[in-house]
Write an enzyme that holds these catalytic residues in place. Sequence first.
Site: not given
Ligand code: AMP
Length: 112
Positions: A100, A87
């Site tokens: 990521h 994303n």
């Molecule tokens: P995005 O929309 O691609 O920025 O997704 C961010 C992702 O990070 C989401 O799927 C969240 O569930 C995940 N996320 C947020 N905080 C954490 C955390 N502390 N550990 C693992 N995953 C996380």
Amino acid sequence: MSEDCIFCKIVAGEIPAKKIYEDSDLIAFHDIHPVAPVHFMIVPKEHIGSLADAQARHEMLLGRILLLAPVLAKEQGLHEGFRTIINTGKGGGQEVMHLHVHIIGGGSQRAM
Ligand code: AMP
Ligand code: ZN
């Protein structure tokens, strides 16, 4: 490291994560809110805000992320395949502004 970046804090060991891989440049850990039976992400240790912020000097790093994805997917039991999602920016639904790559699989995946 970028202050107030949750993934930089995971890289620094300041907040816990269910790590599945780490080397000098990359870390991979399970998503805290999985959307499928297997859902983890591969993250560069360097703070790069998004794919739109990646530079030519990141070419090798980006390649390494993509080559690592199938290796870790297999280790996590995804022998039939997996989805790979990046994303980018607000318009792309990015919530954590540190580049990521999501690796998702194990359920019934809708083709796009
Ligand atoms: P995005 O929309 O691609 O920025 O997704 C961010 C992702 O990070 C989401 O799927 C969240 O569930 C995940 N996320 C947020 N905080 C954490 C955390 N502390 N550990 C693992 N995953 C996380
Ligand atoms: Zn960061």
